[in-house]
Design a protein around this motif. Structure first.
Motif, PDB file in Angstrom:
ATOM      1  N   VAL A  52       7.354  11.886   0.717  1.00 42.55           N
ATOM      2  CA  VAL A  52       8.136  10.460   0.602  1.00 42.55           C
ATOM      3  C   VAL A  52       8.599  10.598  -0.997  1.00 42.55           C
ATOM      4  O   VAL A  52       7.736  10.695  -1.728  1.00 42.55           O
ATOM      5  CB  VAL A  52       7.072   9.480   0.913  1.00 42.55           C
ATOM      6  N   ARG A  53       9.799  10.530  -0.956  1.00 45.44           N
ATOM      7  CA  ARG A  53      10.435  10.251  -2.546  1.00 45.44           C
ATOM      8  C   ARG A  53      10.425   8.888  -2.834  1.00 45.44           C
ATOM      9  O   ARG A  53      10.482   8.683  -4.137  1.00 45.44           O
ATOM     10  CB  ARG A  53      11.574  10.986  -2.590  1.00 45.44           C
ATOM     11  N   ASP A  54      10.714   7.919  -2.219  1.00 40.26           N
ATOM     12  CA  ASP A  54      10.486   6.707  -2.328  1.00 40.26           C
ATOM     13  C   ASP A  54       9.788   5.814  -1.726  1.00 40.26           C
ATOM     14  O   ASP A  54       9.653   5.527  -0.603  1.00 40.26           O
ATOM     15  CB  ASP A  54      12.134   5.906  -1.904  1.00 40.26           C
ATOM     16  N   LEU A  55       8.557   5.543  -2.687  1.00 40.34           N
ATOM     17  CA  LEU A  55       7.428   5.003  -1.992  1.00 40.34           C
ATOM     18  C   LEU A  55       7.583   3.563  -1.659  1.00 40.34           C
ATOM     19  O   LEU A  55       6.952   3.065  -0.775  1.00 40.34           O
ATOM     20  CB  LEU A  55       6.261   5.182  -2.982  1.00 40.34           C
ATOM     21  N   ASP A  56       8.534   2.724  -2.546  1.00 37.68           N
ATOM     22  CA  ASP A  56       8.503   1.487  -2.105  1.00 37.68           C
ATOM     23  C   ASP A  56       9.303   1.314  -0.655  1.00 37.68           C
ATOM     24  O   ASP A  56       9.048   0.284   0.017  1.00 37.68           O
ATOM     25  CB  ASP A  56       9.729   0.842  -3.053  1.00 37.68           C
ATOM     26  N   THR A  57      10.245   1.942  -0.520  1.00 40.15           N
ATOM     27  CA  THR A  57      10.945   1.945   0.940  1.00 40.15           C
ATOM     28  C   THR A  57      10.045   2.707   1.821  1.00 40.15           C
ATOM     29  O   THR A  57       9.928   1.966   2.936  1.00 40.15           O
ATOM     30  CB  THR A  57      12.191   2.982   0.972  1.00 40.15           C
ATOM     31  N   PHE A  58       9.180   3.441   1.497  1.00 42.15           N
ATOM     32  CA  PHE A  58       8.226   3.925   2.847  1.00 42.15           C
ATOM     33  C   PHE A  58       7.261   2.733   3.050  1.00 42.15           C
ATOM     34  O   PHE A  58       6.956   2.597   4.158  1.00 42.15           O
ATOM     35  CB  PHE A  58       7.556   5.252   2.142  1.00 42.15           C
ATOM     36  N   ALA A  59       6.705   2.210   1.996  1.00 44.94           N
ATOM     37  CA  ALA A  59       5.707   1.235   2.176  1.00 44.94           C
ATOM     38  C   ALA A  59       6.454  -0.237   3.112  1.00 44.94           C
ATOM     39  O   ALA A  59       5.553  -0.540   3.854  1.00 44.94           O
ATOM     40  CB  ALA A  59       5.200   0.552   0.781  1.00 44.94           C
ATOM     41  N   ASN A  60       7.606  -0.254   2.776  1.00 43.48           N
ATOM     42  CA  ASN A  60       8.256  -1.382   3.572  1.00 43.48           C
ATOM     43  C   ASN A  60       8.388  -1.104   4.938  1.00 43.48           C
ATOM     44  O   ASN A  60       8.116  -1.719   5.665  1.00 43.48           O
ATOM     45  CB  ASN A  60       9.540  -1.771   2.749  1.00 43.48           C
ATOM     46  N   GLU A  61       8.906   0.214   5.077  1.00 44.54           N
ATOM     47  CA  GLU A  61       8.962   0.524   6.466  1.00 44.54           C
ATOM     48  C   GLU A  61       7.698   0.581   7.249  1.00 44.54           C
ATOM     49  O   GLU A  61       7.460   0.229   8.377  1.00 44.54           O
ATOM     50  CB  GLU A  61       9.484   2.322   6.548  1.00 44.54           C
ATOM     51  N   LEU A  62       6.486   1.208   6.701  1.00 39.68           N
ATOM     52  CA  LEU A  62       5.293   1.193   7.295  1.00 39.68           C
ATOM     53  C   LEU A  62       4.809  -0.236   7.548  1.00 39.68           C
ATOM     54  O   LEU A  62       4.275  -0.622   8.740  1.00 39.68           O
ATOM     55  CB  LEU A  62       4.138   1.797   6.353  1.00 39.68           C
ATOM     56  N   GLN A  63       4.961  -1.222   6.752  1.00 34.09           N
ATOM     57  CA  GLN A  63       4.666  -2.650   6.692  1.00 34.09           C
ATOM     58  C   GLN A  63       5.418  -3.210   8.010  1.00 34.09           C
ATOM     59  O   GLN A  63       4.610  -3.850   8.952  1.00 34.09           O
ATOM     60  CB  GLN A  63       5.101  -3.590   5.623  1.00 34.09           C
TER      61      GLN A  63
END
Length: 171
Positions: A52-63
């Protein structure tokens, strides 16, 4: 895992029903841990690691994808100097742990540990029962291997170094 033991088949079904590998395909998801190499015990989780390069986007996607699952939690923390995002939840009696960091999956500790452990058990078939015995006594997987193999220090680092010395992995 589709044709593996009963637990592996159940895990395969749960992963497919959630469509995790499809939904998170952009992050190169890989199932790691004890279930794929058949050293799981009751309560072992399904570890899916990702680059994962963009942790913010990833966190939102998981949420967005998994917040409605039982016992969902999402954390950001620093492990070995790298920021990571980790989500946990329960689905079909499995605890899932989704783990993302800015490192290719084939260089992440979970992946390397799994390769090393699997190869060591192939080289020494009696090792599996010894590891399972320690795990049932409360040991985590890497500390169990290190205890049996007399690897001192941090078991997570130590197992990697041992794997490199044995020619199992390169880092």
């Amino acid at each position: 895992m589709k044709t593996g033991n009963i637990q592996q088949q159940k895990a395969y079904s749960a992963i497919n029903e959630l469509k995790i590998l499809d939904d998170l395909n952009d992050y190169t998801p890989v199932l790691c841990g004890t279930i794929p190499i058949d050293i799981d015990i009751k309560g072992s989780d399904l570890d899916i690691i990702m680059e994962v390069r963009d942790l913010d986007t990833f966190a939102n996607e998981l949420q967005n994808l998994y917040a409605n699952k039982e016992n969902f939690s999402l954390k950001r923390k620093v492990i070995r100097g790298k920021e990571v995002v980790k989500a946990n939840f329960i689905f079909h009696d499995f605890e899932f742990e989704l783990f993302g960091q800015a490192l290719p999956v084939h260089k992440q500790f979970a992946y390397l540990h799994m390769l090393i452990e699997d190869e060591l058990m192939k080289r020494n078939p009696g090792l599996k029962e010894k590891v399972l015995h320690l795990k049932k006594q409360g040991y985590k997987t890497e500390p169990a291997f290190c205890k049996i193999l007399n690897i001192g220090g941090d078991p997570y680092e130590g197992l990697i170094l041992f794997g490199v010395q044995e020619g199992i992995v390169q880092v």
